[in-house]
Enzyme design. Structure first.
Site, PDB file in Angstrom:
ATOM      1  N   GLY A  80      47.347  43.249  40.174  1.00 18.27           N
ATOM      2  CA  GLY A  80      47.724  41.992  40.812  1.00 18.27           C
ATOM      3  C   GLY A  80      49.113  41.575  40.373  1.00 18.27           C
ATOM      4  O   GLY A  80      49.420  40.377  40.264  1.00 18.27           O
TER       5      GLY A  80
ATOM      6  N   ASP B  76      44.764  49.675  46.265  1.00 14.47           N
ATOM      7  CA  ASP B  76      43.864  48.633  46.771  1.00 14.47           C
ATOM      8  C   ASP B  76      42.604  48.712  45.922  1.00 14.47           C
ATOM      9  O   ASP B  76      41.849  49.690  45.998  1.00 14.47           O
ATOM     10  CB  ASP B  76      43.536  48.890  48.243  1.00 14.47           C
ATOM     11  CG  ASP B  76      42.698  47.777  48.867  1.00 14.47           C
ATOM     12  OD1 ASP B  76      42.045  47.021  48.119  1.00 14.47           O
ATOM     13  OD2 ASP B  76      42.684  47.684  50.110  1.00 14.47           O
TER      14      ASP B  76
ATOM     15  N   SER C 239      37.407  27.064  37.546  1.00 12.09           N
ATOM     16  CA  SER C 239      36.482  26.743  38.637  1.00 12.09           C
ATOM     17  C   SER C 239      35.166  27.489  38.489  1.00 12.09           C
ATOM     18  O   SER C 239      34.188  27.172  39.167  1.00 12.09           O
ATOM     19  CB  SER C 239      37.110  27.071  39.996  1.00 12.09           C
ATOM     20  OG  SER C 239      37.307  28.460  40.139  1.00 12.09           O
TER      21      SER C 239
ATOM     22  N   TYR D 288      34.748  31.035  45.932  1.00 10.81           N
ATOM     23  CA  TYR D 288      35.728  31.451  44.925  1.00 10.81           C
ATOM     24  C   TYR D 288      35.174  31.221  43.518  1.00 10.81           C
ATOM     25  O   TYR D 288      35.217  32.111  42.659  1.00 10.81           O
ATOM     26  CB  TYR D 288      37.019  30.660  45.127  1.00 10.81           C
ATOM     27  CG  TYR D 288      38.096  30.942  44.105  1.00 10.81           C
ATOM     28  CD1 TYR D 288      38.896  32.077  44.198  1.00 10.81           C
ATOM     29  CD2 TYR D 288      38.333  30.049  43.056  1.00 10.81           C
ATOM     30  CE1 TYR D 288      39.896  32.325  43.272  1.00 10.81           C
ATOM     31  CE2 TYR D 288      39.333  30.284  42.134  1.00 10.81           C
ATOM     32  CZ  TYR D 288      40.114  31.424  42.235  1.00 10.81           C
ATOM     33  OH  TYR D 288      41.102  31.666  41.314  1.00 10.81           O
TER      34      TYR D 288
END
Length: 254
Positions: A12, A59, A140, A151
């Protein structure tokens, strides 16, 4: 780059926290393998250093491709000492129009993609009895918040996974960290249309993460005020919990 004895793999790394972290690790003396899907962004990142960052596009939804990438990294750079998995996506959910495809897309990157990365590096670190893996989850993941259920569920899963594998991997010489940021200014948060308290820059986040990784802390969570508030929220009985989270509903969704 022969003087760089430590090797890191950052997944990432094309933008946001991952990009800032790759550059920060170079400052800390690492030779960095940078992975993401966007080849152009990876090449641009690599051009900002004198060979200390090397692009390895992949990926992470493709487990076999991830395995080949790690093999390529170790063949060309040497054993990975530190692996940080920062790839993630956020798609806002609307419970009255629940979308299972949204769940699959989000989990496919945030949870399954990260598990592909773990699979690839742990299979090499455990036999060597050395290494450090770190997963970027989120504050979160502490509690179910309106608009972020899907998420948050993937991030909660990463926290639970990290907690579960930590004791045994520690006995086998491999450190595990879970990174729980609050709001960080990245392309991911740029899409949000709601207040984001205690926002910090990606560079600030990278600094905090590196400090935590150096000490091999299990949880690296920041900023402190947001971490405290959300952990406190989680401790409330449900009537009080829902009284608070109801106030987070957007006006156009009530």
């Amino acid at each position: 780059m022969a003087d760089r004895q430590k090797r890191a793999w950052v997944v990432g790394a094309s933008s946001g926290i991952g990009r800032a972290l790759a550059l920060k690790l170079v400052d800390e003396g690492y030779l960095v393998a940078a992975s993401a899907r966007n080849v152009e962004d990876l090449n641009l990142l690599a051009s900002e250093t004198d060979g200390a960052i090397r692009p390895f596009p992949v990926d992470i939804r493709d487990g076999e491709a991830v395995g080949r990438t790690v093999a390529d990294i170790e063949e060309t750079m040497g054993p990975v000492d530190l692996a940080v998995f920062a790839a993630g996506i956020y798609l806002r959910d609307e419970p009255d129009r629940f979308d299972a495809d949204l769940v699959a897309k989000t989990a496919g990157v945030n949870l399954i993609g990260t598990s592909h990365c773990l699979d690839a590096v742990l299979g090499r670190m455990v036999p060597r009895r050395s290494g450090h893996v770190a997963m970027i989850a989120s504050v979160s993941g502490y509690a179910g918040l309106p608009g972020g259920g899907v998420y948050g569920a993937t991030k909660a899963a990463l926290i639970t996974l990290a907690e579960a594998i930590y004791p045994e991997l520690k006995e086998k010489g491999v450190a595990v960290s879970v990174i729980n940021p609050g709001f960080v200014q990245t392309p991911l948060t740029d899409q949000n249309d709601f207040p984001m308290p205690f926002m910090i820059s990606a560079e600030d986040a990278a600094d905090r993460i590196v400090r935590g990784l150096k000490s091999r802390r299990f949880e690296i969570a920041f900023p402190k005020r947001m971490v405290f508030l959300l952990k406190l929220l989680r401790l409330l009985p449900y009537p009080l919990f829902f009284a608070v989270t109801k106030k987070m509903l957007r006006a156009d969704r009530v």
